[in-house]
Scaffold this motif. Structure first.
Motif, PDB file in Angstrom:
ATOM      1  N   ARG A 145     -25.815 -30.386  10.151  1.00 55.07           N
ATOM      2  CA  ARG A 145     -25.831 -29.575   8.935  1.00 55.07           C
ATOM      3  C   ARG A 145     -26.785 -28.402   9.097  1.00 55.07           C
ATOM      4  O   ARG A 145     -26.514 -27.303   8.612  1.00 55.07           O
ATOM      5  CB  ARG A 145     -26.241 -30.459   7.748  1.00 55.07           C
ATOM      6  N   ALA A 146     -27.894 -28.593   9.799  1.00 57.48           N
ATOM      7  CA  ALA A 146     -28.858 -27.504   9.988  1.00 57.48           C
ATOM      8  C   ALA A 146     -28.229 -26.337  10.742  1.00 57.48           C
ATOM      9  O   ALA A 146     -28.426 -25.166  10.384  1.00 57.48           O
ATOM     10  CB  ALA A 146     -30.091 -28.007  10.731  1.00 57.48           C
ATOM     11  N   VAL A 182     -24.882 -25.690  11.060  1.00 57.54           N
ATOM     12  CA  VAL A 182     -23.821 -25.128  10.220  1.00 57.54           C
ATOM     13  C   VAL A 182     -24.413 -24.191   9.175  1.00 57.54           C
ATOM     14  O   VAL A 182     -23.923 -23.066   8.971  1.00 57.54           O
ATOM     15  CB  VAL A 182     -23.009 -26.256   9.547  1.00 57.54           C
ATOM     16  N   ASP A 183     -25.489 -24.621   8.528  1.00 58.47           N
ATOM     17  CA  ASP A 183     -26.109 -23.796   7.484  1.00 58.47           C
ATOM     18  C   ASP A 183     -26.737 -22.535   8.067  1.00 58.47           C
ATOM     19  O   ASP A 183     -26.673 -21.457   7.446  1.00 58.47           O
ATOM     20  CB  ASP A 183     -27.161 -24.609   6.732  1.00 58.47           C
ATOM     21  N   ALA A 184     -27.348 -22.645   9.236  1.00 62.14           N
ATOM     22  CA  ALA A 184     -27.981 -21.477   9.863  1.00 62.14           C
ATOM     23  C   ALA A 184     -26.945 -20.423  10.219  1.00 62.14           C
ATOM     24  O   ALA A 184     -27.164 -19.219  10.003  1.00 62.14           O
ATOM     25  CB  ALA A 184     -28.760 -21.898  11.102  1.00 62.14           C
ATOM     26  N   ALA A 231     -24.038 -20.101   8.781  1.00 61.10           N
ATOM     27  CA  ALA A 231     -23.525 -19.583   7.508  1.00 61.10           C
ATOM     28  C   ALA A 231     -24.457 -18.504   6.953  1.00 61.10           C
ATOM     29  O   ALA A 231     -23.997 -17.505   6.379  1.00 61.10           O
ATOM     30  CB  ALA A 231     -23.372 -20.722   6.502  1.00 61.10           C
ATOM     31  N   ALA A 232     -25.763 -18.687   7.134  1.00 63.06           N
ATOM     32  CA  ALA A 232     -26.729 -17.688   6.658  1.00 63.06           C
ATOM     33  C   ALA A 232     -26.576 -16.371   7.411  1.00 63.06           C
ATOM     34  O   ALA A 232     -26.722 -15.287   6.830  1.00 63.06           O
ATOM     35  CB  ALA A 232     -28.148 -18.224   6.806  1.00 63.06           C
ATOM     36  N   GLY A 264     -17.289 -24.307  10.127  1.00 63.87           N
ATOM     37  CA  GLY A 264     -16.976 -23.653   8.864  1.00 63.87           C
ATOM     38  C   GLY A 264     -16.437 -22.245   9.002  1.00 63.87           C
ATOM     39  O   GLY A 264     -16.328 -21.518   8.010  1.00 63.87           O
ATOM     40  N   ASP A 293     -31.882 -29.116  16.994  1.00 67.35           N
ATOM     41  CA  ASP A 293     -31.295 -27.994  16.249  1.00 67.35           C
ATOM     42  C   ASP A 293     -31.932 -26.658  16.641  1.00 67.35           C
ATOM     43  O   ASP A 293     -32.304 -25.840  15.798  1.00 67.35           O
ATOM     44  CB  ASP A 293     -31.425 -28.207  14.744  1.00 67.35           C
ATOM     45  N   ALA A 298     -30.628 -23.321  15.104  1.00 68.69           N
ATOM     46  CA  ALA A 298     -31.079 -23.093  13.730  1.00 68.69           C
ATOM     47  C   ALA A 298     -32.533 -22.644  13.708  1.00 68.69           C
ATOM     48  O   ALA A 298     -32.911 -21.739  12.934  1.00 68.69           O
ATOM     49  CB  ALA A 298     -30.905 -24.369  12.909  1.00 68.69           C
ATOM     50  N   ARG A 314     -33.589 -18.799  12.117  1.00 71.19           N
ATOM     51  CA  ARG A 314     -34.375 -18.665  10.876  1.00 71.19           C
ATOM     52  C   ARG A 314     -35.365 -17.504  10.954  1.00 71.19           C
ATOM     53  O   ARG A 314     -35.808 -16.999   9.918  1.00 71.19           O
ATOM     54  CB  ARG A 314     -35.116 -19.966  10.583  1.00 71.19           C
TER      55      ARG A 314
END
Length: 273
Positions: A27-28, A30-32, A34-35, A62, A262, A265, A269
């Protein structure tokens, strides 16, 4: 590096671990990613995988649009329209003959269109993928393909240890392929991918960057293996994963935490909190 205008990730060993089964990204990660996309910066995958396997993980990440590189640069695929916008092929017969002469235990497989692997009968189907029919060497050699696999027995584990399997490297050296026709990528565990001359992750990404109006200098790439070295040399900023071999880390501008931690990610960041 200033905020990149294009972010590129390898798959195996970079956004997912090395395994013979399908793994999903964390998830980390995928979210990174997406950001990054939410900030208006495109993200491209650049992988040695065949297209059908690439698309599965792109879906897990995603992504529903964008240009992505598969088969070591032989294929550039537009996921929004579900078609290859660039594709190169080889006639594998001469390479098959050269490897067969170099190592008597070599076995072969080819990418068959975008459908799955076609192999010789003695090729080990020992990992999760799409397996189609078998062919004899003559029929396999007569089938144009983006990628031929020459596989030799190996004790070198997949995804760890030396970046290139010594026996596979010896077979490739002995094959003495015509480098005006073929490009060979020697992998971890007895596996060598043979594709079109000039086709690398860097060549595929050059097409992707041009389509986005971005330069190599404005691009950050993440990878962990020998087949990532061309894109490391091409990009403005190259990030090696923490578990990569020392030779891969030495070619990078930065070393991230490992894929298990991760690392993608963690680095992203910095620019895309």
């Amino acid at each position: 590096m200033r905020t990149p205008k294009l972010v590129v990730v390898d798959l195996d060993g970079t956004v997912v671990g090395h395994d013979t089964a399908h793994l999903r990204p964390s998830r980390a990660v995928v979210d990174a990613l997406a950001a990054v996309r939410a900030a208006g910066v495109p993200v491209a995958v650049a992988t040695g995988r065949a297209l059908w396997s690439t698309l599965r993980t792109i879906t897990d990440l995603g992504f529903t649009e964008g240009l992505h590189v598969a088969s070591h640069g032989a294929i550039v695929y537009d996921i929004a329209v579900r078609r290859a916008v660039h594709q190169q092929h080889i006639d594998p017969a001469a390479a098959i003959a050269a490897y067969a002469a170099a190592d008597p235990e070599v076995t072969f497989a080819i990418e068959y269109e975008s459908r799955g692997w076609v192999t010789t009968t003695d090729f080990k189907r020992d990992f999760e993928s799409v397996w189609l029919h078998t062919l004899d060497l003559d029929a396999l050699g007569a089938t144009r393909t983006p990628r031929l696999v020459a596989r030799v027995p190996s004790l070198n584990p997949y995804g760890v240890g030396e970046a290139r399997c010594p026996r596979a490297q010896a077979a490739t050296d002995g094959a003495r392929l015509d480098t005006t026709v073929y490009h060979a990528e020697v992998g971890f565990n007895g596996w060598t991918d043979v594709g079109p001359a000039g086709a690398t992750k860097a060549s595929g990404l050059d097409r992707v960057a041009h389509a986005y109006g971005v330069t190599a200098a404005e691009t950050v790439v993440f990878g962990d293996s020998a087949n990532d070295l061309p894109m490391f040399a091409w990009a403005g900023h190259a990030v090696a994963m923490g578990q990569a071999a020392d030779s891969i880390k030495a070619a990078a501008d930065e070393v991230a935490p490992s894929v298990a931690d991760d690392g993608v990610a963690a680095v992203l960041r910095r620019w895309f909190p």
